[in-house]
Every structure is written in structure tokens, then in C-alpha cells.
Scaffold this motif. Sequence first.
Motif, PDB file in Angstrom:
ATOM      1  N   LEU A 125       0.794  -1.237   0.234  1.00 56.02           N
ATOM      2  CA  LEU A 125       0.042  -0.122   0.069  1.00 56.02           C
ATOM      3  C   LEU A 125       0.899   1.266   0.110  1.00 56.02           C
ATOM      4  N   ARG A 126       1.997   1.309   0.768  1.00 54.57           N
ATOM      5  CA  ARG A 126       2.751   2.508   0.776  1.00 54.57           C
ATOM      6  C   ARG A 126       3.500   2.624  -0.690  1.00 54.57           C
ATOM      7  N   ALA A 127       3.710   1.506  -1.469  1.00 53.86           N
ATOM      8  CA  ALA A 127       4.332   1.637  -2.557  1.00 53.86           C
ATOM      9  C   ALA A 127       3.203   2.037  -3.742  1.00 53.86           C
ATOM     10  N   LEU A 128       1.733   1.685  -3.461  1.00 55.57           N
ATOM     11  CA  LEU A 128       0.904   2.218  -4.168  1.00 55.57           C
ATOM     12  C   LEU A 128       0.629   3.525  -4.091  1.00 55.57           C
ATOM     13  N   ALA A 129       0.611   4.127  -2.694  1.00 52.22           N
ATOM     14  CA  ALA A 129       0.325   5.462  -2.376  1.00 52.22           C
ATOM     15  C   ALA A 129       1.683   6.424  -3.161  1.00 52.22           C
ATOM     16  N   GLY A 130       2.846   5.852  -3.104  1.00 52.62           N
ATOM     17  CA  GLY A 130       3.810   6.683  -3.616  1.00 52.62           C
ATOM     18  C   GLY A 130       3.589   6.685  -5.244  1.00 52.62           C
ATOM     19  N   GLU A 131       3.055   5.786  -5.796  1.00 48.43           N
ATOM     20  CA  GLU A 131       2.719   5.878  -7.223  1.00 48.43           C
ATOM     21  C   GLU A 131       1.602   6.813  -7.641  1.00 48.43           C
ATOM     22  N   LEU A 132       0.616   6.803  -6.621  1.00 45.04           N
ATOM     23  CA  LEU A 132      -0.458   7.520  -6.965  1.00 45.04           C
ATOM     24  C   LEU A 132       0.082   9.180  -6.592  1.00 45.04           C
ATOM     25  N   THR A 133       0.837   9.352  -5.623  1.00 44.16           N
ATOM     26  CA  THR A 133       1.232  10.635  -5.388  1.00 44.16           C
ATOM     27  C   THR A 133       2.069  11.370  -6.355  1.00 44.16           C
ATOM     28  N   GLU A 134       2.975  10.476  -7.107  1.00 43.17           N
ATOM     29  CA  GLU A 134       3.761  10.706  -8.115  1.00 43.17           C
ATOM     30  C   GLU A 134       2.827  11.204  -9.660  1.00 43.17           C
ATOM     31  N   LEU A 135       1.804  10.329  -9.832  1.00 43.85           N
ATOM     32  CA  LEU A 135       1.189  10.345 -10.891  1.00 43.85           C
ATOM     33  C   LEU A 135       0.075  11.637 -10.712  1.00 43.85           C
ATOM     34  N   TYR A 136      -0.423  11.916  -9.413  1.00 46.72           N
ATOM     35  CA  TYR A 136      -1.171  13.099  -9.458  1.00 46.72           C
ATOM     36  C   TYR A 136      -0.661  14.293  -8.765  1.00 46.72           C
ATOM     37  N   ALA A 137       0.664  14.318  -8.663  1.00 49.35           N
ATOM     38  CA  ALA A 137       1.207  15.532  -8.134  1.00 49.35           C
ATOM     39  C   ALA A 137       1.154  16.738  -8.995  1.00 49.35           C
ATOM     40  N   GLU A 138       0.678  17.908  -8.319  1.00 45.60           N
ATOM     41  CA  GLU A 138       0.455  19.109  -9.113  1.00 45.60           C
ATOM     42  C   GLU A 138       1.994  19.463  -9.811  1.00 45.60           C
ATOM     43  N   ARG A 139       1.997  19.794 -11.249  1.00 46.62           N
ATOM     44  CA  ARG A 139       2.975  20.176 -12.097  1.00 46.62           C
ATOM     45  C   ARG A 139       3.064  21.482 -12.552  1.00 46.62           C
TER      46      ARG A 139
END
Length: 315
Positions: free
Chosen positions: A301-315
Motif C-alpha cells: 500500500l505504501r508503494a501504491l500510495a507513492g505511485e498515486l502521489t507521483e501520478l497526481y502531483a501538481e505540475r
Amino acid sequence: MRADRLIAVLLLLQTKGRATAAEVARELEISERTARRDLEALSLAGVPVYSSAGRGGGWALVGGARTDLTGLTTDEARALFLAAGSASAAGPAAQAALRKLLGALPAPLREGARAAGTAVVVDAASWGRTAPPEPPHLPALQQAVVDGEQVVLGYRGRDKAPSVRTVSPLGLVTKAGVWYLIAGTEAGVRTFRVGRVTDVAPAGTPVVRPEGFDLRAAWEASAGEVERRRTETSVQALADPTLVPLLRRWLGPAHVAVGEPTADGRVAVELGGPSVPVLTAQFAGFGHRLEITTPEARERLRALAGELTELYAER
């Protein structure tokens, strides 16, 4: 009781064509003496029943005479039409047969049977989905089961190469709109999903039926194995009590074990599924309402949370 038994004797002769008193006794679970007395009573009452002695002898209806008498009680007729008369479950041939039977029933039974035949609709589709289409090879397999004939079965299993084998069709089961074939193979009784059958060809040999085979018991054993594979692993978690009913709907009641409440108002739960990755993917959307405590699942779940944070981070 005597009248019901006489009707049963008459229908038995009509079905078998010829039967000895011993065969009638065995079929109706009565003594041979009672069976002989009933047969004689039918003859004396004017029913065209006669007996012949010697090899191949027995009791028969004169000239293959038949009767429209069904012997059905009111409850039996209603149960039959409830079971077979569903507009969505019965095919054209079954509907035609039910219409003929309805016409043969005594007048007092017809109205109840007619109402029962239109009282139930079976919708094989679950909410949000359409019902699966009837598998193209289902009629051929139904015929093979009824005829007791082996077939050469082409089959494509999940994640497996196509195969061809000779099987003994023993029965068919439908679950949630999906058809399954229970068949005897060289490796024992196996279950095949009919929708994955690629070809059916008559083998020209009779079915080999295991001694004491029972279709319902065979299906329950197969379904139990599927359930076992669906719960090969489990994870521990702390859940908001209001989430438990939803977890039970998602996973099934047998796959959710609820333990004692904790000091913070949550409850300990054990959640079963096919694998840790599948379970964590299912539970990620519950956020703080479900805290997974199994270390391997927490890491995923931590790995998944990291993927989601990176994917949806403001750019």
C-alpha cells in the motif's frame, strides 16, 4: 393412498411399456404381493391391463394404450410450473411442453398451474452488468448428457494452451448465469466452464459414470475448491464498524472474520482473498476507514500510495 398408488402403477406401465410385478414393487417401494394386487385391481376396473407369462412376460397396457391422467396433485402441478415455467428460464421447447401439460391437467388444477407458470422471472444479470450469452456449445453438451454419450471436447482454459480430450458428460450446472459441465475424464471428475469450450464432437461411445455419482455433491465439491482458491491468503486490518457490511458484500460473508473492538472504536477484521496484491488493490480506496496491519500488505500500500502521489502531483 390406494388411489394414488394405482395411478402411479398405471403411469409406470405407460412409461415402461411392460413391467413385472417385482419391477413395479421395486419402483414404488411396495411389496410384490401389493403390486400384484394393484395390477389385478386395475384389470378388474376395466383398465386395459393384461399379463403374460414366460420369459419377457409381465404386465402391459393392451395395444400400448395411453391415458391423459397425470396423477399430479394441485401442489405438484404448481411446483412444476413454478420451477419450469419461468419466462426467462424455459426455452421454446420447454414452453411448448408446459402448454401441452396444461391442456392435459384436470380443469381444477389449470388456473393455479397457469398462474404459477408466469409467477417467476429469472434475471441472470447482476446489477450493472448484462446477462452472459448462452454458450454456443451448450445445446450439444445438453444432448450428450441426456443421451449418455461421450464427446471429444475442445477446451481453452484460463492462461492455458487449448486442449482436446474425450470426456464423459455427467451433468450441467448454471451459477449466476454461467454454465459449467461436470464430466468424467482420465484424471477423474472435472469441471469445465462451458463458455470456454471450443468444440464438441460425438465420440460414439457411452458415458462412463462413476459408481455412486451424484451431480449436486460433485458440484459442491468443485465449488468448494474454487472458494478455497479464492481465499488462499488473508490480511489483518482495523476497520470502521460501518464498513464491515460493505466488506462482506464485496468479499462474501465467509471471507470476512470480525474480531473484538479496539479502544479507538474500530474492530479487528481478517479479510480473505486470492493474493495480497489483489486484496491491497481492492482496499486502497477505503482510505482511513480501513487500516491494514499485515506487514507485506502495508508495504504494498505504501508503494501504491507513492505511485498515486507521483501520478497526481501538481505540475
